[in-house]
Design an enzyme around this catalytic site. Structure first.
Site, mmCIF file in Angstrom:
data_model
loop_
_atom_site.group_PDB
_atom_site.id
_atom_site.type_symbol
_atom_site.label_atom_id
_atom_site.label_comp_id
_atom_site.label_asym_id
_atom_site.label_seq_id
_atom_site.Cartn_x
_atom_site.Cartn_y
_atom_site.Cartn_z
ATOM 1 N N ASP A 90 -3.772 5.146 1.873
ATOM 2 C CA ASP A 90 -2.792 4.526 0.987
ATOM 3 C C ASP A 90 -3.445 3.733 -0.137
ATOM 4 O O ASP A 90 -3.019 2.636 -0.439
ATOM 5 C CB ASP A 90 -1.907 3.603 1.855
ATOM 6 C CG ASP A 90 -0.764 2.984 1.075
ATOM 7 O OD1 ASP A 90 -0.206 3.662 0.198
ATOM 8 O OD2 ASP A 90 -0.438 1.808 1.352
ATOM 9 N N GLU B 237 -7.128 2.798 11.593
ATOM 10 C CA GLU B 237 -5.953 3.550 12.013
ATOM 11 C C GLU B 237 -6.192 5.035 12.239
ATOM 12 O O GLU B 237 -5.408 5.875 11.788
ATOM 13 C CB GLU B 237 -4.813 3.369 10.997
ATOM 14 C CG GLU B 237 -4.346 1.942 10.869
ATOM 15 C CD GLU B 237 -3.007 1.817 10.146
ATOM 16 O OE1 GLU B 237 -2.590 2.795 9.492
ATOM 17 O OE2 GLU B 237 -2.385 0.748 10.258
ATOM 18 N N TYR C 204 3.620 -3.434 11.791
ATOM 19 C CA TYR C 204 4.613 -3.633 10.729
ATOM 20 C C TYR C 204 6.026 -3.762 11.292
ATOM 21 O O TYR C 204 6.964 -3.222 10.725
ATOM 22 C CB TYR C 204 4.500 -2.474 9.726
ATOM 23 C CG TYR C 204 3.232 -2.577 8.890
ATOM 24 C CD1 TYR C 204 3.223 -3.325 7.727
ATOM 25 C CD2 TYR C 204 2.051 -1.963 9.294
ATOM 26 C CE1 TYR C 204 2.071 -3.454 6.964
ATOM 27 C CE2 TYR C 204 0.892 -2.088 8.538
ATOM 28 C CZ TYR C 204 0.905 -2.835 7.379
ATOM 29 O OH TYR C 204 -0.237 -2.962 6.628
ATOM 30 N N GLU D 46 -3.527 -6.262 10.133
ATOM 31 C CA GLU D 46 -2.540 -6.012 9.070
ATOM 32 C C GLU D 46 -1.148 -6.363 9.559
ATOM 33 O O GLU D 46 -0.756 -5.979 10.666
ATOM 34 C CB GLU D 46 -2.520 -4.527 8.637
ATOM 35 C CG GLU D 46 -3.727 -4.088 7.856
ATOM 36 C CD GLU D 46 -3.640 -2.632 7.376
ATOM 37 O OE1 GLU D 46 -2.509 -2.101 7.253
ATOM 38 O OE2 GLU D 46 -4.703 -2.041 7.135
HETATM 39 C C1 GCB Z 1 -1.582 0.617 6.915
HETATM 40 C C2 GCB Z 1 -2.882 0.975 6.301
HETATM 41 C C3 GCB Z 1 -3.019 0.459 4.878
HETATM 42 C C4 GCB Z 1 -1.713 0.657 4.137
HETATM 43 C C5 GCB Z 1 -0.637 -0.140 4.842
HETATM 44 C C6 GCB Z 1 0.738 -0.007 4.184
HETATM 45 O O1 GCB Z 1 -1.402 0.625 8.089
HETATM 46 O O2 GCB Z 1 -3.974 0.566 7.071
HETATM 47 O O3 GCB Z 1 -4.065 1.142 4.254
HETATM 48 O O4 GCB Z 1 -1.802 0.289 2.797
HETATM 49 O O5 GCB Z 1 -0.519 0.303 6.154
HETATM 50 O O6 GCB Z 1 1.084 -0.825 3.368
HETATM 51 O O7 GCB Z 1 1.425 0.953 4.513
#
Ligand code: GCB
Length: 595
Positions: free
Chosen positions: A162, A417, A472, A507
């Site tokens: 990403d 990941e 998330y 994250e």
């Molecule tokens: C993740 C990735 C990261 C992305 C992020 C996102 O899990 O590790 O590279 O930018 O999510 O914002 O989706």
């Protein structure tokens, strides 16, 4: 690999500036010998920079394939009888380099340096032509992986991560000179001995060299006073009453590593900074100098407008000022090794670094979900296979070789990941963990786990010394429902806590359009980002094994085009031009409350 330096025996000359540049989408330049003459039809391109956003041209931004860089440099007159080395701090993702008409080196991997001795083909006082063909293609045998598709409209690069696939010469290019007899590598490992309340710093060193009769190491403190000396290529120095390197206090000693001839004359002198500190994982604690450490900070990117992934000292100092302002004590070099200058600055500012190799996107489950993938199997003879693993291993070797002496680096992250819930993933990663530990027995090793391999399903996490989790809840799942998100997150995290290892949340984040507001928790608003972070913090604070929180991301950053992203990823606490969103102020309140 040692850095170019100016010392009493070494000199360097940066080749940074405007180079000649030409795209080669058809891939004809190598056979046509474009290196053998001044580059025809060239445009101007600054180095360092990603080439993609510098010119107002979609063909440059979306280019797939070879791109040619050329410059001329006059070798300093005073370098007669010196060993002259040409070094690229990086070339993304690979390059072949010529000096004049001679091919001198090639390198795979976009984020680590490479160099070659060019003494036999350059003449002090003369000008030489330096040409590099830089290729940006990603395949299943590269780190990170990708697929180049041949379409009726030309070649298109797909990738499974990403951030925008910026390419070019992102870091400095150097010519440097040493004596023919020279130091080739230095490794320092530090320890602390405490007896009757007195702290003694221990600095073990190993020096490799070519030629010369003996090695002398002189360790000086930050005021320049000699605190210890050693003779021989391997040794242990003791520093009574040592001033330790610690988070928030980047105290550095400097070791002058000298190579001497038989009569004791200095042939070479290389200066190695040394931060005396220890790192240890004990139970669910992450200890620095024996003290429990709690990571606050971010996953970052090397990313800024126009420059793309180029290193830039202005952004370096500004980003660290913002880290300090917000109360961050650490960051992860998501998702690749950053420029050397970043680690030097982290060393001197006392900022803690989780150092990550460029293995991101090794997950076709995720690629299918978020990036519109094509049903590939992640690990298979046709996709990520043994050859890919060797490339990955080499990337780890180069990362450790480059960064092993930085006190700021406390933890290696060997992937972000990847697929980690299959037998194939376990088989793939087991030797890579073993390799990293063999290369550096002094630092913990981990990888970053994805939500597709939750607690109970991940087969790779047990190989690591720490658990690093990207989650998330409240964004990609339970979107907009922070109540349900909190419950689900807490349940999963409590599961991970039973593993008995320290957990770093590497994250958590919510895309946020600056200036969009709401009185109710509506995703994309500044208020939602704040509430989302608050919810996460309640969960972390309830679980003792959590030893760190890295918000995704420090700043908004460029991504490939897609329906998930509006002008890039907007999960930054700061905008791409480093203005704070409301979340930055909220984080600052949390992270500076004990100051
Ligand atoms: C993740 C990735 C990261 C992305 C992020 C996102 O899990 O590790 O590279 O930018 O999510 O914002 O989706």
């Amino acid at each position: 690999m040692l850095r170019p330096q100016d010392t009493t025996t070494r000199e360097r000359k940066a080749l940074d500036g405007i180079w000649d540049f030409r795209l080669d989408a058809a891939g004809e330049g190598r056979a046509a010998g474009w290196f053998a003459a001044p580059l025809a039809d060239a445009t101007a391109m600054p180095v360092p920079a990603s080439y993609n956003d510098v010119l107002a041209d979609a063909a440059v931004r979306d280019h797939v394939g070879d791109a040619w860089y050329q410059t001329t440099v006059r070798v300093p007159r005073g370098w007669a009888d010196r060993r002259v080395v040409l070094r690229f701090d990086s070339a993304t993702h690979r390059a072949v380099v010529w000096v004049g008409d001679s091919e001198v080196m090639s390198h795979e991997g976009g984020y680590t340096p490479f160099e070659v001795d060019v003494s036999s083909i350059v003449q002090p006082g003369e000008e030489v032509r330096v040409t590099a063909v830089v290729n940006n293609e990603l395949s299943f045998q590269t780190v990170p992986p990708g697929v180049v598709e041949d379409t009726p409209h030309g070649r298109r690069q797909r990738y499974f991560h990403d951030f925008f696939n910026y390419a070019g010469l992102h870091r400095s290019v150097w010519l440097y000179a040493t004596a023919p007899e020279h130091v080739t590598d230095v490794r320092v490992v530090t320890d602390i001995r405490t007896a009757a309340g007195d702290v003694t710093g221990v600095v073990r060193y190993d020096v490799e060299h070519e030629g010369g009769a003996s090695v002398r190491v002189t360790l000086r403190d930050a005021d320049g006073a000699v605190v210890a000396t050693g003779e021989g290529a391997h040794g242990e120095l003791e520093v009574p009453g040592a001033h330790l390197w610690a988070p928030g206090e980047g105290y550095l000693y400097e070791a002058d590593v000298e190579l001497l001839d038989g009569s004791g004359t200095t042939l070479d002198s290389y200066l190695q900074t040394v931060g005396i500190r220890t790192v240890e994982v004990r139970g669910t604690q992450f200890l620095i100098n024996g003290e429990p450490f709690y990571f606050t900070g971010f996953g970052k990117h090397e990313d800024s407008p126009v420059r793309g992934k180029a290193h830039d000292d202005v952004h370096l100092v500004n980003d660290f000022a913002l880290l300090d302002w917000i109360g961050a004590n650490s960051f992860r070099t998501s998702h690749y090794p950053y420029a050397d200058e970043v680690y030097d600055f982290a060393d001197r500012e006392g900022v803690v670094v989780i150092d990550e190799v460029a293995a991101v996107g090794q997950n076709m489950g995720l690629a299918g979900g978020i990036f519109g993938g094509q049903n590939y199997t992640t690990f298979s003879p046709e996709t990520i296979n043994d050859a890919s693993r060797e490339v990955h291993a080499q990337a780890i070797r180069e990362l450790v070789a480059r960064d092993k002496n930085h006190p700021s680096v406390v933890l290696w992250s060997i992937a972000n990941e990847p697929e980690s819930d299959t037998d194939a993933s376990r088989e793939y990663f087991e030797p890579l963990f073993a390799l990293t530990r063999e290369l550096d027995p002094t630092r913990p090793v981990g990888f970053v786990n994805v939500m597709l391999a939750p607690h109970g399903r991940c087969q790779v996490s047990e190989l690591g010394d720490v658990l690093m989790l990207n989650r998330y809840y409240g964004w990609y799942v339970n979107t907009g429902d922070l109540v349900a998100a909190e419950a689900a997150w807490r349940t999963e995290l409590e599961g991970w806590a039973t593993e008995g290892k320290p957990i770093i949340i590497t994250e958590y984040g919510a895309d946020t359009m600056p200036g969009v507001h709401s009185v109710t928790p509506v995703p994309w608003t500044e208020e939602y980002q704040v509430e989302y972070l608050d919810m996460n913090h309640r969960v972390f604070d309830a679980v003792d094994a959590v030893v760190g929180e890295h918000v995704w991301n420090f700043a908004d950053f460029a991504t490939s085009s897609g329906v998930f992203r509006v002008d890039g990823n907007k999960k930054g606490a700061f905008t791409r031009d480093r203005r704070p969103k409301a979340a930055a102020h909220a984080l600052r309140r949390r992270w500076t409350r004990d100051r």
